[in-house]
Design an enzyme around this catalytic site. Structure first.
Site, PDB file in Angstrom:
ATOM      1  N   SER A 143       0.854  -1.189   0.000  1.00  0.00           N
ATOM      2  CA  SER A 143       0.000   0.000   0.000  1.00  0.00           C
ATOM      3  C   SER A 143       0.890   1.239   0.000  1.00  0.00           C
ATOM      4  O   SER A 143       2.093   1.156   0.296  1.00  0.00           O
ATOM      5  CB  SER A 143      -0.873  -0.007   1.267  1.00  0.00           C
ATOM      6  OG  SER A 143      -1.518   1.223   1.485  1.00  0.00           O
ATOM      7  N   TYR A 156      -4.307  -0.809   9.839  1.00  0.00           N
ATOM      8  CA  TYR A 156      -4.044  -1.001   8.410  1.00  0.00           C
ATOM      9  C   TYR A 156      -2.629  -0.549   8.073  1.00  0.00           C
ATOM     10  O   TYR A 156      -1.889  -1.248   7.362  1.00  0.00           O
ATOM     11  CB  TYR A 156      -5.075  -0.230   7.587  1.00  0.00           C
ATOM     12  CG  TYR A 156      -4.987  -0.484   6.097  1.00  0.00           C
ATOM     13  CD1 TYR A 156      -5.617  -1.591   5.538  1.00  0.00           C
ATOM     14  CD2 TYR A 156      -4.294   0.383   5.261  1.00  0.00           C
ATOM     15  CE1 TYR A 156      -5.555  -1.835   4.172  1.00  0.00           C
ATOM     16  CE2 TYR A 156      -4.210   0.145   3.896  1.00  0.00           C
ATOM     17  CZ  TYR A 156      -4.851  -0.962   3.354  1.00  0.00           C
ATOM     18  OH  TYR A 156      -4.773  -1.208   2.005  1.00  0.00           O
TER      19      TYR A 156
END
Length: 251
Positions: A143, A156
């Site tokens: 990410s 996350y």
């Protein structure tokens, strides 16, 4: 000349393949010649149908990766139904949003268990098979938050930072055994996971203002990167995190 991007005869596990990034990667691999085991909680019926329409073998492998309980079965079922395993794409993931002062242990554990713990143990299960056969490609989905902190997504961010480190560690251990371990770091891609950001007018504008490509990415934008990392063209690429971000990190 042999096409170094040809995946004919290969079998790929793709987790979270029912929609979005997972579906796009599965179909890109199928278009390049790979047969597909589509793994996830929700049966990837559309993905399977589209892969079969490309002339590939494709099977649904049902598994809830919020725990590691089904991990070995995913590998075993893929081998039983498709005969081999050459590529693993760890795409399945979840996100929880809240201010850090309010973030709950339950939301922390849910994200870490799915996004990091299950990824490692699926790498382990697939890696044992790949090491025994002397070849394999593992692609983890990282990410922008592998590189940056983000806001309101502490678990996350921690999970995706962990994916970056895990990818490098496994490359260090397994490169000499014929296994390539790399990651793709998507930028801001228009998927269900980013629906809240797209719906927030101020955040959406601030995101678009930073992306040199001046648009949100489409899940299909990740297909070429996945085919590259899964193919012989990437045989000397190890422990790399390939950003597919429209230039986000360059600005």
């Amino acid at each position: 000349m042999t096409n170094p991007f040809d995946l004919s005869g290969k079998v790929a596990i793709v987790t979270g393949a029912n929609t979005g990034i997972g579906q796009a990667i599965a179909l890109a691999l199928a278009a390049a010649g790979a047969d597909i085991a589509a793994v996830g909680r929700t049966p990837a019926e559309e993905t399977i149908a589209k892969a079969r329409a490309l002339g590939r073998r494709a099977e649904i492998v049902s598994a809830d990766l919020s725990t590691i309980a089904p991990v070995q079965r995913v590998v075993d079922e893929t081998l039983a139904r498709l005969g081999r395993l050459d590529i693993l794409v760890n795409n399945a993931g979840i996100i929880r949003r809240a201010d850090s002062v309010d973030f709950t242990e339950a939301d922390w554990d849910a994200v870490i268990d799915t996004n990091l713990k299950s990824v490692f143990f699926l790498c382990q299960a697939a890696g044992r098979h790949m090491i025994a056969q002397g070849s394999g490609k593992i692609i983890n989905i990282a990410s922008m938050l592998t590189f940056q902190g983000g806001i309101r997504v502490p678990s996350y961010t921690a999970s995706k930072s962990g994916i970056g480190g895990l990818t490098k560690l496994l490359a260090n251990e397994w490169a000499s055994k014929g296994i390539n371990v790399n990651a793709i770091a998507p930028g801001y891609i228009a998927t269900n996971n980013t629906a809240a950001l797209q719906a927030d007018e101020a955040r959406n504008r601030s995101i678009l203002d930073r992306i040199p490509a001046a648009r949100w990415g489409d899940a299909s934008d990740l297909g070429g990167a996945a085919v590259f990392l899964a193919s012989a063209a990437a045989d000397y690429v190890q422990g790399h995190i390939l950003a597919v971000d429209g230039g986000w990190l360059a600005r």
